[in-house]
Design a protein around this motif. Structure first.
Motif, mmCIF file in Angstrom:
data_model
loop_
_atom_site.group_PDB
_atom_site.id
_atom_site.type_symbol
_atom_site.label_atom_id
_atom_site.label_comp_id
_atom_site.label_asym_id
_atom_site.label_seq_id
_atom_site.Cartn_x
_atom_site.Cartn_y
_atom_site.Cartn_z
ATOM 1 N N ALA A 57 -2.059 54.609 68.644
ATOM 2 C CA ALA A 57 -0.208 53.713 67.762
ATOM 3 C C ALA A 57 0.222 52.843 67.079
ATOM 4 C CB ALA A 57 0.987 53.344 68.554
ATOM 5 N N GLN A 72 1.486 51.917 62.452
ATOM 6 C CA GLN A 72 2.059 50.732 61.612
ATOM 7 C C GLN A 72 3.450 52.278 61.962
ATOM 8 O OE1 GLN A 72 1.341 47.794 58.430
ATOM 9 N NE2 GLN A 72 -0.824 48.158 59.278
ATOM 10 N N PRO A 132 4.858 56.711 64.830
ATOM 11 C CA PRO A 132 4.202 57.319 66.163
ATOM 12 C C PRO A 132 5.087 57.551 67.117
ATOM 13 C CG PRO A 132 2.973 55.258 64.839
ATOM 14 C CD PRO A 132 3.951 55.697 64.539
ATOM 15 N N VAL A 133 6.273 56.959 66.800
ATOM 16 C CA VAL A 133 7.442 56.628 67.717
ATOM 17 C C VAL A 133 7.994 57.942 67.684
ATOM 18 C CG1 VAL A 133 9.170 55.953 66.539
ATOM 19 C CG2 VAL A 133 9.168 55.314 69.138
ATOM 20 N N ILE A 144 2.214 55.573 75.259
ATOM 21 C CA ILE A 144 2.212 54.701 74.712
ATOM 22 C C ILE A 144 0.462 54.396 74.027
ATOM 23 C CG2 ILE A 144 2.272 53.962 72.240
ATOM 24 C CD1 ILE A 144 3.930 56.145 72.114
ATOM 25 N N ALA A 147 -0.420 51.350 72.016
ATOM 26 C CA ALA A 147 -0.511 50.777 70.983
ATOM 27 C C ALA A 147 -1.183 49.346 70.421
ATOM 28 C CB ALA A 147 1.256 49.378 71.875
ATOM 29 N N GLN A 205 -0.917 45.699 65.126
ATOM 30 C CA GLN A 205 -0.115 47.174 64.122
ATOM 31 C C GLN A 205 0.672 47.770 64.475
ATOM 32 O OE1 GLN A 205 -2.830 48.090 61.600
ATOM 33 N NE2 GLN A 205 -4.802 46.820 62.009
ATOM 34 N N ALA A 206 0.599 48.469 65.866
ATOM 35 C CA ALA A 206 1.720 49.041 65.979
ATOM 36 C C ALA A 206 3.123 47.980 66.329
ATOM 37 C CB ALA A 206 1.822 49.872 67.227
ATOM 38 N N ASP A 207 4.341 48.378 65.566
ATOM 39 C CA ASP A 207 5.402 48.015 64.615
ATOM 40 C C ASP A 207 6.828 48.556 65.642
ATOM 41 O OD1 ASP A 207 5.005 48.895 63.215
ATOM 42 O OD2 ASP A 207 4.848 47.788 61.994
ATOM 43 N N PHE A 229 8.749 51.201 71.388
ATOM 44 C CA PHE A 229 8.113 52.592 72.601
ATOM 45 C C PHE A 229 8.749 51.527 73.350
ATOM 46 C CE2 PHE A 229 5.052 51.956 69.176
ATOM 47 C CZ PHE A 229 5.001 52.742 69.163
ATOM 48 N N THR A 232 3.486 52.319 78.048
ATOM 49 C CA THR A 232 3.128 51.649 76.994
ATOM 50 C C THR A 232 1.577 50.209 77.716
ATOM 51 O OG1 THR A 232 4.800 51.998 75.275
ATOM 52 C CG2 THR A 232 3.307 50.420 74.981
ATOM 53 N N ASP A 284 -0.633 48.429 75.476
ATOM 54 C CA ASP A 284 -1.449 47.428 74.268
ATOM 55 C C ASP A 284 -2.603 47.776 74.350
ATOM 56 O OD1 ASP A 284 0.918 46.199 73.759
ATOM 57 O OD2 ASP A 284 1.532 45.005 74.698
#
Length: 266
Positions: free
Chosen positions: A8, A10, A14-15, A30, A32, A36-38, A41, A46, A48
């Motif tokens: 994922a 930005q 993605p969600v 996920i 993330a 970047q990913a915001d 989730f 998830t 990171d």
């Protein structure tokens, strides 16, 4: 059951994709990208991951039982100093030097495949969000059709050089070509270049020649529509079955109509 990994970036895509895949019976995990990913989730398992840790990310996917991966969301490209790539990423970057982003993404896909993790395309998981054909809002006249044809020709000529998915045409003039900055920034920088007294400006977006949509699929959403309207672009011509819609289609067409935009699927 094997699981689906969503890498994922930005934005909400993605969600949205993860939710669509989950509703289709997929067990989604996920990954993330940090910084970047915001999106939210919280409904999914998830992890990171740092952008440059491709080796560790693959290991985490295998540990999570993932046999497929999909990439979604925008990525701000960092400098190599910021990236801090691991050994696997360094190898991929070295092989892709001078060959462009597509080559790097294909290398990443092949790296996942070596561990039995298949890369799948976003549109295979959310077919309801693929751009349809025909005029969705507004109308197209002969001048606009000519500008659209010019835009298609420009993108066909440039695609083999791994340049952009979008171009803006006004009155048979090429005003801007999407490059490393992406669609949103192109629409922002085009504002002083458009002539409000000239015929309506046209934004054409489509896949690059030979583009692998598993790795980089053109996306248009509500932000794109708002930025186009704010820039003075009146017509969006998007490749049917090639552009992915980041949002419910009916909601996007309603927004486009309210912004007095013409949207056509090519």
């Amino acid at each position: 059951m094997a699981r689906l990994a969503v890498i994922a970036g930005q934005g909400e895509l993605p969600v949205t994709l993860a939710s669509s895949a989950s509703h289709r019976g997929e067990d989604v995990v996920i990954f993330a990208i940090i910084g970047q990913a915001d999106a939210d989730f919280s409904s999914f398992a998830t992890h990171d991951v740092a952008l440059g840790t491709i080796g560790k990310t693959r290991e985490m996917m295998r540990d999570a039982g993932c046999d497929r991966v999909v990439m979604a969301g925008k990525i701000r490209r960092p400098s190599l100093a910021q990236l801090k790539p691991d050994a696997a990423a360094m190898g991929l970057l070295a092989r892709a030097v001078g060959r462009g982003d597509d080559a790097l993404l294909r290398g990443i896909s092949a790296f996942f495949a070596e561990a039995g993790i298949e890369t799948v395309s976003p549109d295979s998981l959310m077919p309801q969000a693929v751009m349809p054909s025909g005029v969705l809002t507004g109308e197209i006249n002969a001048a606009a059709s000519s500008d659209i044809a010019l835009g298609i020709g420009v993108l066909e000529a440039l695609g083999g050089h791994d340049v952009g998915q979008g171009v803006i045409i006004q009155d048979a003039r090429v005003i801007a070509v999407e490059a490393a900055e992406g669609t949103d920034e192109m629409l922002r920088r085009v504002v002083p270049l458009l002539d409000p007294a000239a015929p309506p400006a046209v934004f054409v977006k489509r896949r690059k020649a030979g583009q692998d949509t598993r790795l980089d699929q053109p996306v248009v959403g509500a932000d794109t529509l708002r930025l186009a309207a704010a820039a003075g672009v009146s017509i969006l011509a998007l490749e049917a079955d090639g552009v992915l819609l980041a949002g419910a289609p009916d909601d996007l067409w309603e927004l486009a109509a309210s912004l007095k935009l013409t949207v056509v699927g090519l």
